[in-house]
Design a protein around this motif. Structure first.
Motif, PDB file in Angstrom:
ATOM      1  N   LEU A  93       0.825  -1.207   0.000  1.00  0.00           N
ATOM      2  CA  LEU A  93       0.000   0.000   0.000  1.00  0.00           C
ATOM      3  C   LEU A  93       0.862   1.260   0.000  1.00  0.00           C
ATOM      4  CD1 LEU A  93      -2.830  -1.101   2.456  1.00  0.00           C
ATOM      5  CD2 LEU A  93      -3.012  -0.769  -0.023  1.00  0.00           C
ATOM      6  N   GLN A  94       2.017   1.205   0.640  1.00  0.00           N
ATOM      7  CA  GLN A  94       2.923   2.353   0.608  1.00  0.00           C
ATOM      8  C   GLN A  94       3.542   2.538  -0.777  1.00  0.00           C
ATOM      9  OE1 GLN A  94       5.247   3.098   4.495  1.00  0.00           O
ATOM     10  NE2 GLN A  94       4.803   0.919   4.553  1.00  0.00           N
ATOM     11  N   VAL A  95       3.799   1.449  -1.475  1.00  0.00           N
ATOM     12  CA  VAL A  95       4.299   1.551  -2.843  1.00  0.00           C
ATOM     13  C   VAL A  95       3.244   2.177  -3.745  1.00  0.00           C
ATOM     14  CG1 VAL A  95       4.981   0.236  -4.892  1.00  0.00           C
ATOM     15  CG2 VAL A  95       5.957  -0.331  -2.678  1.00  0.00           C
ATOM     16  N   LEU A  96       1.997   1.744  -3.601  1.00  0.00           N
ATOM     17  CA  LEU A  96       0.930   2.239  -4.460  1.00  0.00           C
ATOM     18  C   LEU A  96       0.667   3.727  -4.260  1.00  0.00           C
ATOM     19  CD1 LEU A  96      -1.601  -0.753  -4.208  1.00  0.00           C
ATOM     20  CD2 LEU A  96      -0.174  -0.132  -6.175  1.00  0.00           C
ATOM     21  N   ILE A  97       0.746   4.193  -3.010  1.00  0.00           N
ATOM     22  CA  ILE A  97       0.428   5.595  -2.739  1.00  0.00           C
ATOM     23  C   ILE A  97       1.662   6.484  -2.907  1.00  0.00           C
ATOM     24  CG2 ILE A  97       0.935   5.551  -0.251  1.00  0.00           C
ATOM     25  CD1 ILE A  97      -1.983   7.385  -2.025  1.00  0.00           C
ATOM     26  N   GLY A  98       2.853   5.888  -2.975  1.00  0.00           N
ATOM     27  CA  GLY A  98       4.098   6.652  -3.031  1.00  0.00           C
ATOM     28  C   GLY A  98       4.174   7.688  -4.140  1.00  0.00           C
ATOM     29  N   PRO A  99       3.766   7.366  -5.386  1.00  0.00           N
ATOM     30  CA  PRO A  99       3.885   8.360  -6.464  1.00  0.00           C
ATOM     31  C   PRO A  99       2.933   9.544  -6.339  1.00  0.00           C
ATOM     32  CG  PRO A  99       3.780   6.118  -7.343  1.00  0.00           C
ATOM     33  CD  PRO A  99       3.409   6.039  -5.896  1.00  0.00           C
ATOM     34  N   VAL A 100       1.909   9.440  -5.498  1.00  0.00           N
ATOM     35  CA  VAL A 100       0.936  10.535  -5.360  1.00  0.00           C
ATOM     36  C   VAL A 100       1.618  11.738  -4.694  1.00  0.00           C
ATOM     37  CG1 VAL A 100      -1.239  11.260  -4.298  1.00  0.00           C
ATOM     38  CG2 VAL A 100      -0.991   8.933  -5.214  1.00  0.00           C
TER      39      VAL A 100
ATOM     40  N   TRP B  63      -3.695  -8.717  -4.922  1.00  0.00           N
ATOM     41  CA  TRP B  63      -5.075  -8.378  -5.260  1.00  0.00           C
ATOM     42  C   TRP B  63      -5.770  -7.665  -4.098  1.00  0.00           C
ATOM     43  CZ3 TRP B  63      -6.655  -7.986  -9.926  1.00  0.00           C
ATOM     44  CH2 TRP B  63      -6.123  -8.815 -10.922  1.00  0.00           C
ATOM     45  N   LEU B  64      -5.488  -8.098  -2.875  1.00  0.00           N
ATOM     46  CA  LEU B  64      -6.092  -7.458  -1.712  1.00  0.00           C
ATOM     47  C   LEU B  64      -5.621  -6.009  -1.590  1.00  0.00           C
ATOM     48  CD1 LEU B  64      -7.871  -7.634   0.778  1.00  0.00           C
ATOM     49  CD2 LEU B  64      -5.945  -8.642   2.028  1.00  0.00           C
ATOM     50  N   SER B  65      -4.348  -5.754  -1.852  1.00  0.00           N
ATOM     51  CA  SER B  65      -3.839  -4.387  -1.786  1.00  0.00           C
ATOM     52  C   SER B  65      -4.514  -3.499  -2.830  1.00  0.00           C
ATOM     53  CB  SER B  65      -2.320  -4.376  -1.967  1.00  0.00           C
ATOM     54  OG  SER B  65      -1.958  -4.737  -3.284  1.00  0.00           O
ATOM     55  N   LEU B  66      -4.792  -4.048  -4.010  1.00  0.00           N
ATOM     56  CA  LEU B  66      -5.474  -3.278  -5.051  1.00  0.00           C
ATOM     57  C   LEU B  66      -6.915  -2.964  -4.647  1.00  0.00           C
ATOM     58  CD1 LEU B  66      -4.146  -5.097  -8.256  1.00  0.00           C
ATOM     59  CD2 LEU B  66      -3.461  -2.851  -7.374  1.00  0.00           C
ATOM     60  N   LEU B  67      -7.568  -3.889  -3.967  1.00  0.00           N
ATOM     61  CA  LEU B  67      -8.926  -3.648  -3.485  1.00  0.00           C
ATOM     62  C   LEU B  67      -8.951  -2.565  -2.408  1.00  0.00           C
ATOM     63  CD1 LEU B  67     -10.333  -7.305  -3.248  1.00  0.00           C
ATOM     64  CD2 LEU B  67     -11.001  -5.532  -4.888  1.00  0.00           C
ATOM     65  N   LEU B  68      -7.888  -2.490  -1.610  1.00  0.00           N
ATOM     66  CA  LEU B  68      -7.827  -1.512  -0.532  1.00  0.00           C
ATOM     67  C   LEU B  68      -7.313  -0.148  -1.003  1.00  0.00           C
ATOM     68  CD1 LEU B  68      -6.328  -3.743   2.319  1.00  0.00           C
ATOM     69  CD2 LEU B  68      -8.700  -2.961   2.101  1.00  0.00           C
ATOM     70  N   PHE B  69      -6.746  -0.096  -2.184  1.00  0.00           N
ATOM     71  CA  PHE B  69      -6.110   1.145  -2.643  1.00  0.00           C
ATOM     72  C   PHE B  69      -7.059   2.334  -2.733  1.00  0.00           C
ATOM     73  CE2 PHE B  69      -4.136   3.773  -6.125  1.00  0.00           C
ATOM     74  CZ  PHE B  69      -3.163   4.318  -5.308  1.00  0.00           C
ATOM     75  N   PRO B  70      -8.329   2.175  -3.183  1.00  0.00           N
ATOM     76  CA  PRO B  70      -9.224   3.347  -3.179  1.00  0.00           C
ATOM     77  C   PRO B  70      -9.372   3.975  -1.796  1.00  0.00           C
ATOM     78  CG  PRO B  70     -10.145   1.604  -4.522  1.00  0.00           C
ATOM     79  CD  PRO B  70      -8.958   1.006  -3.829  1.00  0.00           C
ATOM     80  N   SER B  71      -9.373   3.164  -0.747  1.00  0.00           N
ATOM     81  CA  SER B  71      -9.446   3.712   0.616  1.00  0.00           C
ATOM     82  C   SER B  71      -8.199   4.518   0.937  1.00  0.00           C
ATOM     83  CB  SER B  71      -9.602   2.570   1.635  1.00  0.00           C
ATOM     84  OG  SER B  71     -10.808   1.878   1.430  1.00  0.00           O
ATOM     85  N   VAL B  72      -7.037   4.043   0.461  1.00  0.00           N
ATOM     86  CA  VAL B  72      -5.790   4.767   0.670  1.00  0.00           C
ATOM     87  C   VAL B  72      -5.826   6.110  -0.057  1.00  0.00           C
ATOM     88  CG1 VAL B  72      -3.289   4.725   0.347  1.00  0.00           C
ATOM     89  CG2 VAL B  72      -4.487   2.634   0.940  1.00  0.00           C
ATOM     90  N   LEU B  73      -6.250   6.101  -1.313  1.00  0.00           N
ATOM     91  CA  LEU B  73      -6.298   7.336  -2.102  1.00  0.00           C
ATOM     92  C   LEU B  73      -7.199   8.385  -1.449  1.00  0.00           C
ATOM     93  CD1 LEU B  73      -6.483   6.403  -5.894  1.00  0.00           C
ATOM     94  CD2 LEU B  73      -4.759   7.788  -4.749  1.00  0.00           C
ATOM     95  N   LEU B  74      -8.386   7.961  -1.036  1.00  0.00           N
ATOM     96  CA  LEU B  74      -9.350   8.898  -0.460  1.00  0.00           C
ATOM     97  C   LEU B  74      -8.836   9.454   0.862  1.00  0.00           C
ATOM     98  CD1 LEU B  74     -12.086  10.282  -0.591  1.00  0.00           C
ATOM     99  CD2 LEU B  74     -13.087   8.263   0.517  1.00  0.00           C
ATOM    100  N   GLY B  75      -8.370   8.580   1.734  1.00  0.00           N
ATOM    101  CA  GLY B  75      -7.879   9.028   3.031  1.00  0.00           C
ATOM    102  C   GLY B  75      -6.684   9.946   2.901  1.00  0.00           C
ATOM    103  N   ASN B  76      -5.755   9.605   2.015  1.00  0.00           N
ATOM    104  CA  ASN B  76      -4.564  10.429   1.818  1.00  0.00           C
ATOM    105  C   ASN B  76      -4.933  11.799   1.244  1.00  0.00           C
ATOM    106  OD1 ASN B  76      -1.413  10.411   1.534  1.00  0.00           O
ATOM    107  ND2 ASN B  76      -2.155  11.118  -0.444  1.00  0.00           N
ATOM    108  N   TRP B  77      -5.886  11.837   0.323  1.00  0.00           N
ATOM    109  CA  TRP B  77      -6.306  13.101  -0.296  1.00  0.00           C
ATOM    110  C   TRP B  77      -6.914  14.037   0.744  1.00  0.00           C
ATOM    111  CZ3 TRP B  77     -11.311  15.155  -1.157  1.00  0.00           C
ATOM    112  CH2 TRP B  77     -11.335  16.299  -1.983  1.00  0.00           C
ATOM    113  N   ILE B  78      -7.782  13.501   1.588  1.00  0.00           N
ATOM    114  CA  ILE B  78      -8.413  14.338   2.615  1.00  0.00           C
ATOM    115  C   ILE B  78      -7.367  14.830   3.617  1.00  0.00           C
ATOM    116  CG2 ILE B  78     -10.080  14.351   4.511  1.00  0.00           C
ATOM    117  CD1 ILE B  78     -11.731  12.330   2.932  1.00  0.00           C
ATOM    118  N   GLY B  79      -6.445  13.944   4.014  1.00  0.00           N
ATOM    119  CA  GLY B  79      -5.402  14.348   4.949  1.00  0.00           C
ATOM    120  C   GLY B  79      -4.503  15.423   4.379  1.00  0.00           C
TER     121      GLY B  79
END
Length: 242
Positions: free
Chosen positions: A50-57, A193-209
């Motif tokens: 999840l940290q890899v997926l959100i890292g480029p944002v 696959w589980l990390s990809l399913l959870l990624f939208p939650s990461v994107l939304l939470g990170n954006w609001i923060g």
């Protein structure tokens, strides 16, 4: 399975919000709590992915604000030490791993409470030791933050620089942790696959923060960071004892 996924998504959203606001905290919150839902080895690898997926944002802003010299030196030593942490995790029983991960979060809270250093930045030796400890914790707990957060927060630098420097270190260590996990056999396709399913939650939470960052004074921001570490560690211990 659905209820477990929803619980993981809720925890992920909260942890990502903290990351967006403070620049760290996602793994420190995620891994202890994930470890109570799935096996510790799976919790660690999910945290890394999840940290890899959100890292480029927001990477452009991170590169502009970060103190690259220290961040890259820390990351370099962390890259070397990450496989050691993974090997330690593979040879540790689940209950002991959960306890050590919770203790790590509490230890970071204590370190942040120490007085700030003077105007001089830490020397190469302290920076290297910070990177080595961060790498071991990346492999063992997907938590590179406990050594890195006090390293930057105890310096009299702007929150923007501290936040960006930490984010740069965590992105590099997450990439290293992912590669090392595959090489050493910690990873498997279901977790991807589980990390990809959870990624939208990461994107939304990170954006609001991230939207909330910069709207509070520096001293309040540092106090909030310390509070996040304390709550995460204490919560993990309470859940572990229950």
């Amino acid at each position: 399975m659905i209820s477990q996924l929803l619980l993981l998504a809720a925890v992920t959203f909260g942890a990502a919000f903290i990351r967006g606001l403070t620049g760290f905290g996602m793994a420190i919150i995620l891994v202890p709590l994930f470890g109570l839902i799935v096996k510790p080895t799976e919790a660690v690898f999910l945290g890394i992915l999840l940290q890899v997926l959100i890292g480029p944002v927001g990477l452009k802003i991170i590169l502009a604000d970060a103190h690259k010299q220290s961040a890259l030196l820390i990351s370099g030593f962390a890259v070397l030490a990450t496989p050691i942490g993974i090997l330690l995790l593979q040879h540790t029983t689940p209950d002991v791993a959960r306890l050590m991960i919770a203790a790590t979060a509490i230890g970071a809270f204590v370190l942040v409470l120490l007085p700030q250093r003077g105007a001089l930045r830490p020397g190469p030796k302290e920076t290297a030791l910070t990177g080595f400890a961060s790498g071991i914790l990346t492999g063992f707990a997907a938590m590179p933050g406990p050594p890195v957060v006090p390293y930057y927060l105890r310096q009299p630098i702007p929150p923007e620089e501290a936040r960006a420097s930490m984010m740069l270190v965590f992105f590099i260590t997450a990439i290293t942790g992912t590669i090392a996990s595959y090489v050493l056999g910690l990873a498997h396709a279901r977790l991807l696959w589980l990390s990809l399913l959870l990624f939208p939650s990461v994107l939304l939470g990170n954006w609001i923060g991230a939207k909330c960052f910069g709207k509070v004074r520096a001293n309040l921001w540092r106090s909030f960071v310390a509070g996040v570490l304390g709550v995460a560690g204490i919560s993990a211990v309470i859940r572990l004892l229950n």
